[in-house]
Write an enzyme that holds these catalytic residues in place. Structure first.
Site, short mmCIF file in Angstrom:
data_model
loop_
_atom_site.label_atom_id
_atom_site.label_comp_id
_atom_site.label_asym_id
_atom_site.label_seq_id
_atom_site.Cartn_x
_atom_site.Cartn_y
_atom_site.Cartn_z
N GLU A 202 0.83 -1.32 0.04
CA GLU A 202 0.07 0.07 0.04
C GLU A 202 0.96 1.25 0.01
O GLU A 202 0.81 2.16 1.05
CB GLU A 202 -1.09 -0.03 1.23
CG GLU A 202 -1.97 -1.05 1.13
CD GLU A 202 -3.05 -0.95 1.97
OE1 GLU A 202 -3.24 -0.26 2.91
OE2 GLU A 202 -4.11 -1.96 1.64
N GLU A 322 -4.79 -8.41 -1.26
CA GLU A 322 -5.57 -8.12 -0.04
C GLU A 322 -6.95 -7.93 -0.48
O GLU A 322 -7.32 -6.87 -1.41
CB GLU A 322 -5.27 -6.94 0.80
CG GLU A 322 -3.86 -7.33 1.59
CD GLU A 322 -3.56 -6.17 2.57
OE1 GLU A 322 -4.51 -5.61 3.23
OE2 GLU A 322 -2.36 -5.76 2.75
O1 AHR Z 1 -5.34 -6.13 6.51
C1 AHR Z 1 -5.11 -5.31 7.37
C2 AHR Z 1 -4.57 -3.94 6.66
O2 AHR Z 1 -5.48 -3.40 5.60
C3 AHR Z 1 -3.21 -4.33 6.14
O3 AHR Z 1 -2.15 -4.05 6.80
C4 AHR Z 1 -3.32 -3.11 5.15
O4 AHR Z 1 -2.41 -3.48 4.02
C5 AHR Z 1 -4.44 -2.78 4.84
O5 AHR Z 1 -4.78 -1.42 4.86
#
Ligand code: AHR
Length: 523
Positions: A202, A322
């Site tokens: 991110e 994710e």
């Molecule tokens: O999954 C939780 C968090 O969500 C992670 O650390 C991050 O990459 C995302 O914003």
């Protein structure tokens, strides 16, 4: 708020055509397989994921294998997870891998990134590799671009992958890893051979608040000096927040301008959020969240389109590393587990329709990692003391496992859509959704039926083949918010569903609010 469905007779019919003669194809014309890594997982040092979920320690009264929960290992072995991403998440961009190696008693406690909790570093690279090997998964490590350096990244790759005692390519770091594996753990000195490396996480936010151009510059620096040691490295670049096509175009324009750093996959993140809470929601909120989850399809298509503008040879694929629902934390779960939530039938449908999207775009998607494996968002497991509960999401991964590595084929669905109220505005959602694949003489069809209260009869035509026999398994429950809990860990589980073969194809009746797998023997 009521989540109980009134009983209803089936009145509607849907038609589904399995296009065995229309495999999903790569640009080269080659048929695409459902990459097994599309069924991947994610483990972060966050709340109860690592500490308690996976790592209980060697001194724990909880049955463990070198400190790792044995019951979790046993369940995961049945599921055969292909790949696990680690150590974050946002945690990755403040993590120094050296803190997590060496004798555990001598490891430093560090600022923990998530909450005001320090990290004991008892679980580090060796423990993660052991976990992966115990459950048969490939490791995927995310490097620290936020507070780390290209050299630290280079050394981590070297530590994991360099042979120990090879006079040509053996290195001191390789020897250090081998010594620790042998002396501290009594295991093999062989390299870990880690292929997949995330270059940060991110980068648009917790990974360093980069602009796409600045991240591209950092990406070049961090990915240029990685040593191979005979391992075909697959560097993964951080994609945007959701379907931000502008972000992707800006990064790719910079990437295409000059020497192109190697990128195996582009990693957008997409959380569909919540509607109501995890366990309390109206029927409209049921539809609303499913509709929002289905936006993953436009993300895959749009991001792929943007990548193609700069990468016409299609060397870069997608790794949605994710994704999942993000409900408010459940007050019944330990507050220190941070984002822990109870997954219901609604989360199961989100997982299923998301995997179906990835299967249907098999030529585009190389990997996906649902966030996160245990005691967190959209988890497959919850733990309490000795107990390990397999959530509704676990059952989706289990039902869908038959797609892994099979050839993805087309699927045509003809079913009415559903109208509902999205916060007072008209909303519309598909009623039946799915994906299909074929392996040798078996076709696998997975179907999500979104209607909250009515079943639907589905006739499955097979183009390019003929059905000899069919069998079905379905995940359904009378309550939309049904969940497996510590008190009722087996409340939701797949059960057989009748699938009959007749002159008009395979007939099944999908229960309301269900996830179904139909397997067809093609003779
Ligand atoms: O999954 C939780 C968090 O969500 C992670 O650390 C991050 O990459 C995302 O914003």
């Amino acid at each position: 708020m009521s989540q109980t469905r009134p009983a209803a007779e089936s009145t509607l019919r849907a038609g589904v055509t399995l296009l065995l003669d229309e495999p999903v194809r790569h640009a080269s014309g080659q048929a695409a397989i459902v990459e097994p890594n599309v069924h991947g997982h994610f483990v972060e040092h966050l709340g109860g994921v690592v500490y308690d979920g996976i790592w209980v320690g060697t001194e724990s009264r909880i049955a463990n294998t070198g400190g790792i929960r044995t019951a979790l290992i046993e369940s995961l072995k049945r599921l055969r997870p292909p790949i696990i991403r680690y150590p974050g998440g946002c945690f990755a961009d403040a993590y120094h891998w050296r803190d997590g190696i060496g004798p555990r008693g001598a490891r430093p406690r560090r600022f923990g990134r998530w909450g005001d909790v320090s990290d004991s570093n008892q679980f580090g690279t060796h423990e993660f590799m052991h976990f992966c090997r115990l459950v048969g998964a490939e490791p995927y490590l995310a490097a620290n671009v936020g507070t780390g350096t290209p050299e630290e990244f280079q050394h981590w790759v070297e530590y994991c992958n360099a042979p120990a005692a090879d006079p040509r390519v053996g290195t001191t770091l390789g020897a250090e890893r081998a010594k620790q594996e042998v002396e501290l753990y009594g295991r093999s000195p062989d390299p870990f051979r880690v292929r997949y490396w995330g270059v940060g996480n991110e980068s648009w936010d917790c990974g360093g608040r980069f602009t796409p151009e600045d991240y591209c510059t950092a990406y070049r620096r961090f990915s240029t000096w990685l040593p191979g040691y005979g391992v075909p490295l697959a560097p993964i670049a951080c994609g945007p927040n959701g379907n931000d096509v502008k972000w992707t175009r800006r990064f790719m324009a910079k990437w295409a301008d000059g020497a192109k750093a190697p990128i195996t996959a582009w990693a957008p993140h997409y959380y569909c959020g919540t509607a109501g809470t995890a366990t309390q929601f109206s029927v409209d909120q049921w539809y609303e969240l499913l509709e929002r989850a289905a936006l993953m399809e436009s993300l895959v298509v749009d991001q792929w389109g943007a990548l193609g503008e700069f990468d016409p040879s299609r060397s870069i694929r997608l790794a949605v590393d994710e994704w999942g629902c993000w409900h408010p934390p459940d007050p019944k779960l330990p507050v220190e587990f941070m984002f822990a939530q109870i997954s219901t039938m609604r989360d199961a449908l989100v997982a299923a329709l998301t995997l179906d999207i990835f299967h249907r775009h098999a030529e585009k998607v190389l990997m996906s990692n649902v966030a996160q494996l245990v005691n967190c968002l959209h988890s497959l497991y919850m733990t309490r003391g000795e107990q390990v509960v397999e959530t509704t999401n676990y059952h989706v991964y289990d039902l869908y496992a038959a797609h892994k590595g099979a050839t993805a084929v087309g699927l045509r669905v003809d079913a009415p859509s559903i109208g509902y109220s999205r916060g007072g505005q008209p909303g519309r959602l598909f009623r039946v959704h799915g994906s299909a694949s074929v392996r040798e003489k078996t076709a696998t069809l997975t179907l999500v039926h979104t209607h909250a209260s009515e079943p639907i009869d589905v006739s499955v035509q097979i183009r390019g083949g003929a059905a000899r026999e069919a069998s079905g398994l379905t995940l359904a429950h009378a309550q939309l918010n049904a969940a497996n809990t510590f008190e009722n860990p087996k409340e939701v589980a797949p059960r057989p569903l009748q699938a009959s073969v007749g002159p008009s194809g395979v007939m099944v009746q999908l229960p309301p609010a269900s996830v179904t797998r139909v397997q067809v023997n093609l003779g």
